[in-house]
Design an enzyme around this catalytic site. Structure first.
Site, short mmCIF file in Angstrom:
data_model
loop_
_atom_site.label_atom_id
_atom_site.label_comp_id
_atom_site.label_asym_id
_atom_site.label_seq_id
_atom_site.Cartn_x
_atom_site.Cartn_y
_atom_site.Cartn_z
N LYS A 64 41.98 36.74 28.87
CA LYS A 64 42.63 36.66 30.19
C LYS A 64 42.01 37.62 31.20
O LYS A 64 42.02 37.35 32.41
CB LYS A 64 44.13 36.95 30.06
CG LYS A 64 44.92 35.85 29.39
CD LYS A 64 46.40 36.17 29.44
CE LYS A 64 47.22 35.08 28.77
NZ LYS A 64 48.67 35.32 28.92
N GLY A 130 47.13 41.71 28.72
CA GLY A 130 47.08 40.87 29.92
C GLY A 130 48.43 40.31 30.31
O GLY A 130 48.79 40.29 31.50
#
Length: 249
Positions: A64, A130
């Site tokens: 991510k 993330g």
């Protein structure tokens, strides 16, 4: 046939492939959703070159954040969060343009908002990956002050041994962004003073398998409001489709 997919490693637990392919079948959409399990983010280029029909991708652990350097455009929200989990793939002649967005924050905010009361002012965000960044961003948009909880000493975090009963009374929203309690290791849960929880606490778990994690169960036993991550996932999936096919360019 259009293609959509998911990049990450590993992908054995993926929710997206079943959801999107079922939706395509139910709505008569001529498209297919594929898992692309890539051990290295550099293989993104290989996925794109071998699948010219790709219109969009979801991004999961551990890419991510790493995927951002491969994108031509990142939405202001995703940039502020520091993580991308939706990529819109635009073909401009022979050129491929990759546009990055974040649907984590949309799904989370819409899911937790109905649970909030006026006394929910501060939150503990368990984990620093993330997803936790998107959760913290979403909490701030709701007027809730987040603080990250980490196992390790790092700037801007507190550690689990520092979470006293007084802390969970003040930071009465607790969001689990760690994998602790996920199937098959369902006997695990974050280390918290669960005995101090009460009906003013919210325990929100991003995990959706099992339906009720040990984290949630311990909270419910003390009267706390609890919720798992399934609704958030459904809302995220819907938001992904909007990013891939909506009006935003």
């Amino acid at each position: 046939m259009d293609k959509y997919g998911l990049i990450g490693y590993p992908l054995g637990h993926s929710f997206s492939i079943g959801y999107h392919n079922q939706r395509f079948a139910d709505e008569g959409i001529n498209a297919k959703y594929i898992n692309f399990e890539i051990p290295n983010i550099e293989q993104l280029y290989e996925v794109l070159s071998q699948n010219p029909e790709l219109k969009g991708l979801n991004v999961t652990i551990p890419y991510k954040e790493k995927v951002m350097e491969y994108l031509d455009y990142i939405s202001p929200e995703a940039r502020a969060i520091g993580a991308v989990n939706v990529i819109r793939i635009v073909h401009e002649g022979s050129k491929i343009v990759l546009r990055g967005y974040n649907s984590d924050v949309i799904g989370f905010v819409q899911s937790i908002q109905p649970m909030l009361e006026s006394y929910h002012k501060k939150a503990l965000v368990l984990g620093t990956g993330g997803a936790s960044k998107a959760i913290a961003y979403g909490l701030k948009t709701l007027g809730i002050e987040p603080i990250f909880v980490s196992r390790y000493e790092r700037p801007g975090t507190i550690q689990y041994p520092s979470i006293t009963p007084d802390v969970v009374h003040e930071y009465n929203v607790i969001v689990n962004c760690t994998p602790l309690g996920m199937f098959p290791k369902t006997e695990a849960c974050p280390t918290l003073p669960y005995e101090a929880l009460d009906e003013r606490n919210i325990l929100y778990d991003l995990i959706y398998n099992p339906d009720e994690t040990l984290f949630m169960k311990k909270g419910a036993e003390r009267g706390a409001a609890v919720k798992n991550g399934l609704e958030m996932l459904l809302l995220q999936a819907f938001a992904s489709w909007e990013f891939w096919n909506g009006k935003e360019k």
